[in-house]
Design a protein around this motif. Structure first.
Motif, mmCIF file in Angstrom:
data_model
loop_
_atom_site.group_PDB
_atom_site.id
_atom_site.type_symbol
_atom_site.label_atom_id
_atom_site.label_comp_id
_atom_site.label_asym_id
_atom_site.label_seq_id
_atom_site.Cartn_x
_atom_site.Cartn_y
_atom_site.Cartn_z
ATOM 1 N N THR A 150 0.793 5.599 1.990
ATOM 2 C CA THR A 150 -0.317 6.432 1.545
ATOM 3 C C THR A 150 -1.600 5.647 1.351
ATOM 4 O O THR A 150 -2.588 6.174 0.861
ATOM 5 C CB THR A 150 0.034 7.112 0.208
ATOM 6 O OG1 THR A 150 0.479 6.094 -0.700
ATOM 7 C CG2 THR A 150 1.128 8.140 0.382
ATOM 8 N N GLY A 151 -1.582 4.360 1.725
ATOM 9 C CA GLY A 151 -2.766 3.546 1.482
ATOM 10 C C GLY A 151 -3.075 3.473 0.004
ATOM 11 O O GLY A 151 -4.215 3.606 -0.442
ATOM 12 N N HIS A 152 -2.018 3.279 -0.760
ATOM 13 C CA HIS A 152 -2.098 3.345 -2.204
ATOM 14 C C HIS A 152 -2.725 2.075 -2.792
ATOM 15 O O HIS A 152 -2.029 1.220 -3.330
ATOM 16 C CB HIS A 152 -0.670 3.513 -2.748
ATOM 17 C CG HIS A 152 -0.601 4.357 -3.968
ATOM 18 N ND1 HIS A 152 -0.562 5.719 -3.933
ATOM 19 C CD2 HIS A 152 -0.563 4.027 -5.280
ATOM 20 C CE1 HIS A 152 -0.491 6.193 -5.154
ATOM 21 N NE2 HIS A 152 -0.491 5.190 -5.995
ATOM 22 N N VAL A 153 -4.050 1.959 -2.711
ATOM 23 C CA VAL A 153 -4.729 0.775 -3.229
ATOM 24 C C VAL A 153 -4.539 0.670 -4.743
ATOM 25 O O VAL A 153 -4.636 -0.396 -5.332
ATOM 26 C CB VAL A 153 -6.232 0.808 -2.875
ATOM 27 C CG1 VAL A 153 -6.907 -0.498 -3.235
ATOM 28 C CG2 VAL A 153 -6.408 1.118 -1.407
ATOM 29 N N TYR A 201 9.341 -2.348 -5.102
ATOM 30 C CA TYR A 201 8.822 -3.150 -4.005
ATOM 31 C C TYR A 201 7.311 -3.078 -3.835
ATOM 32 O O TYR A 201 6.667 -4.111 -3.631
ATOM 33 C CB TYR A 201 9.552 -2.805 -2.702
ATOM 34 C CG TYR A 201 11.008 -3.136 -2.769
ATOM 35 C CD1 TYR A 201 11.426 -4.459 -2.859
ATOM 36 C CD2 TYR A 201 11.964 -2.139 -2.789
ATOM 37 C CE1 TYR A 201 12.767 -4.778 -2.950
ATOM 38 C CE2 TYR A 201 13.316 -2.451 -2.883
ATOM 39 C CZ TYR A 201 13.705 -3.764 -2.964
ATOM 40 O OH TYR A 201 15.038 -4.068 -3.062
ATOM 41 N N PRO A 202 6.692 -1.872 -3.858
ATOM 42 C CA PRO A 202 5.237 -1.854 -3.659
ATOM 43 C C PRO A 202 4.481 -2.689 -4.692
ATOM 44 O O PRO A 202 3.561 -3.443 -4.332
ATOM 45 C CB PRO A 202 4.892 -0.364 -3.791
ATOM 46 C CG PRO A 202 6.142 0.337 -3.402
ATOM 47 C CD PRO A 202 7.253 -0.528 -3.929
ATOM 48 N N GLU A 203 4.883 -2.602 -5.964
ATOM 49 C CA GLU A 203 4.200 -3.402 -6.984
ATOM 50 C C GLU A 203 4.438 -4.892 -6.749
ATOM 51 O O GLU A 203 3.509 -5.697 -6.847
ATOM 52 C CB GLU A 203 4.685 -3.039 -8.397
ATOM 53 C CG GLU A 203 4.199 -1.694 -8.915
ATOM 54 C CD GLU A 203 5.231 -0.604 -8.690
ATOM 55 O OE1 GLU A 203 6.056 -0.753 -7.750
ATOM 56 O OE2 GLU A 203 5.228 0.389 -9.437
ATOM 57 N N LEU A 218 0.822 -1.216 0.000
ATOM 58 C CA LEU A 218 0.000 0.000 0.000
ATOM 59 C C LEU A 218 0.858 1.270 0.000
ATOM 60 O O LEU A 218 0.348 2.371 0.139
ATOM 61 C CB LEU A 218 -0.938 -0.003 1.217
ATOM 62 C CG LEU A 218 -1.952 -1.147 1.219
ATOM 63 C CD1 LEU A 218 -2.687 -1.228 2.542
ATOM 64 C CD2 LEU A 218 -2.944 -0.985 0.079
ATOM 65 N N TYR A 219 2.202 1.091 -0.140
ATOM 66 C CA TYR A 219 3.076 2.263 -0.160
ATOM 67 C C TYR A 219 2.931 3.009 -1.474
ATOM 68 O O TYR A 219 2.547 2.439 -2.499
ATOM 69 C CB TYR A 219 4.541 1.844 -0.006
ATOM 70 C CG TYR A 219 4.943 1.436 1.383
ATOM 71 C CD1 TYR A 219 4.074 1.595 2.462
ATOM 72 C CD2 TYR A 219 6.206 0.890 1.619
ATOM 73 C CE1 TYR A 219 4.455 1.203 3.724
ATOM 74 C CE2 TYR A 219 6.588 0.499 2.889
ATOM 75 C CZ TYR A 219 5.708 0.655 3.937
ATOM 76 O OH TYR A 219 6.081 0.265 5.185
#
Lengths: 272, 298
Positions: free
Chosen positions: B66-69, B267-269, B52-53
């Protein structure tokens, strides 16, 4: 019973007795084909470094197993990690198996699920999440032997639990009751009766742990830092050209493990 | 109940209460549970938060939580092709494992007699050679000059310049080979529990061997079949080694994508993809538990 019916049932019986066994043996042959290739290639005298084909017979590879640069160091590291991981996972997993089979407690279902999940999770997910944790916790600089060991104990644990649990669940509880009836206390019963009976299961679990640890590539590769284990060496070699000595190590490992298992089985049969 | 299974019922009954109470159970459980929590559950949980970064960050500059859904939508849109391919290849490999593994497990459980243990050893024996080395030898078996490809070409099954290596067939063959023992062992375990007298009873009631198999053996081996399917399908869906060694860039699976994203520092992906994969897995496991309970899992 009419002749037709008995004829049909004897055909059915023949099929049941022989056809299935035949198919089973063919499947085993399929499982062993790559191993025949590994053994064959360990005697290979390669014409060039690129390409992977059998060019001629030689004993050179077996006489000079450590010729490829760094390969034997990688084998030694893998053996060290394998032994340590086996010790750790077998100890922790055996305790857990006893807890699951012999004790009723709240949260058994959760324990069962969380034992199963590591076996069913893709290695890439376990390995990458573990690396992320190590990095976040500030261990990025010390990735190597210890981080690999921690990871290996983690993924071997479940297999130990399953193996020991199966053996423990198959024990006749009357043997332990008999010991108790003969005034053995809880500890004596465990040491003299339970442990010897469960021991073959623990040994099998240890052997399984060692081969899982020795063989692991994906999780190890992610958490190894600068350390190079044998599977990582093989992976690297695949990009540059595979030295036939890799197959010598593969064959030797196979033989050692097989002899260990067969010796155990033979000993078991002799004792009856 | 579709399959009333006497052996299963006995199995799920709680073992007799021991004189020592529950606390001893917790004490034995604690070390392993702690290890699994620290090095399996906590990393998985932290991966969920990583997913969710804000993807514009990096390891050096740090990530903003950032709660990057959005990450999930991005990866699903970008890599749906590889996702579907993974499920297809893993599905094909699982079916092949059932077709190959069931007769073998059946033969070991009912036909092997005194050779039972030896055959079981043979099933796990391939584990003793490194799986990378074994997968590499499939390169040789499936190679363009090798006997298999030659035969298939002369039988016109494969075109004149047809190949086996670097194709989906090679990848599925490799996956089937690598995960077959994980199908055979649970199948064997559940087949072995079946009382042979049930077979005799079927025959006594004039059922043909096939009917006996369909009505008695198959339903009773269902827990092993499902456990084997989980242990084969899930790791196969996440594998990337077989594609790297036996496939080509057009046969990439989701494991390759995760590996590449991770190597590239996205990493986030990578985490979002991993979490999606784990979500599918957890759903499958939960479905299994609803059907068979948790006692047969491990």
């Amino acid at each position: 019973m009419t002749t037709v019916a008995s004829g049909r049932s004897s055909i059915g019986k023949w099929i049941g007795d022989h056809l299935i066994m035949g198919i089973g043996l063919l499947v085993l042959l399929y499982m062993f084909t790559p191993i025949f290739i590994v053994v064959l290639m360990s005697f290979n005298d390669p014409a060039s470094r690129i390409g992977y084909s059998f060019d001629g017979f030689t004993l050179h590879n077996w006489l000079n197993p450590c010729e490829p640069n760094g390969m034997c160091d990688a084998v030694v590291l893998s053996v060290q990690i394998g032994l340590a991981a086996t010790l750790g996972a077998t100890f922790l997993g055996t305790l857990m198996a006893f807890a699951l089979v012999r004790h009723r407690f709240r949260g058994r279902a959760v324990a069962n699920v969380f034992t199963f999940l590591p076996m069913a999770s893709p290695e890439i997910v376990m390995g990458s999440s573990l690396l992320a944790l190590f990095v976040t916790a500030g261990f990025a600089g010390v990735l190597g032997f210890w981080t690999i060991l921690v990871a290996h104990i983690m993924f071997c644990l479940s297999f130990v639990v399953v193996t020991v649990k199966a053996r423990l669940a198959g024990l006749d509880p009357r043997l332990e009751q008999a010991a108790m009836d003969l005034y053995a206390n809880e500890w004596q019963t465990f040491r003299r009766v339970t442990l010897p009976l469960v021991f073959p299961g623990i040994l099998a679990a240890a052997l399984l742990s060692f081969s899982l640890s020795f063989d692991d590539f994906i999780i190890t590769n992610l958490n190894s830092g600068q350390a190079v284990t044998f599977p990582m060496y093989v992976w690297g070699a695949n990009q540059r050209g595979i030295p036939p000595q890799i197959n010598v190590i593969g064959t030797a490992m196979f033989l050692i493990a097989l002899i260990t298992v067969l010796a155990g089985e033979l000993g078991r049969r002799r004792r009856g | 109940m579709s399959h009333p299974a006497p052996t299963q019922a006995a199995e799920t009954q709680p073992p007799a209460k021991r004189p020592l109470g529950g606390w001893m159970g917790y004490l034995l459980l604690a070390p392993a549970a702690l290890w699994l929590t620290l090095f399996f559950i906590v990393p998985m949980a932290s991966m969920v938060s990583t997913s969710l970064y804000d993807p514009t960050g990096s390891l050096e500059s740090g990530y903003a939580m950032t709660g990057h859904v959005q990450n999930y939508l991005t990866v699903l849109a970008d890599y749906s092709e590889q996702f579907l391919r993974s499920l297809m290849y893993a599905g094909a490999a699982t079916i092949a494992c059932i077709i190959l593994g069931y007769p073998l497990a059946y033969a070991i459980a009912f036909k092997a007699g005194r050779w039972k243990n030896l055959m079981l050893v043979a099933v796990i024996a391939p584990f003793f050679t490194s799986f990378l080395i074994r997968t590499l030898s499939w390169q040789l078996i499936l190679g363009d000059q090798a006997w298999v490809a030659d035969t298939l070409r002369s039988l016109q099954i494969l075109g004149e310049n047809g190949r086996l290596l670097d194709t989906p067939v090679a990848v599925v063959t490799g996956l089937t080979y690598n995960f077959l023992p994980f199908m055979v062992l649970p199948l064997y375990t559940s087949l072995e529990k079946i009382d042979p007298r049930l077979h005799e009873a079927g025959a006594d009631l004039y059922a043909s061997p096939f009917t006996t198999f369909r009505k008695v053996t198959l339903p009773l081996s269902a827990p092993g079949l499902v456990a084997g399917t989980l242990l084969t399908f899930i790791p196969a869906a996440g594998d990337y080694i077989n594609v790297e060694l036996l496939g080509n860039p057009q046969t990439q699976m989701i494991g390759n994508v995760i590996q590449n994203l991770f190597d590239g520092g996205s990493y986030p992906e990578a985490a979002a993809l991993s979490v999606t994969l784990m979500a599918v897995i957890v759903v499958l496991v939960l479905l299994y538990i609803r059907k068979a309970g948790t006692e047969e899992l491990v």
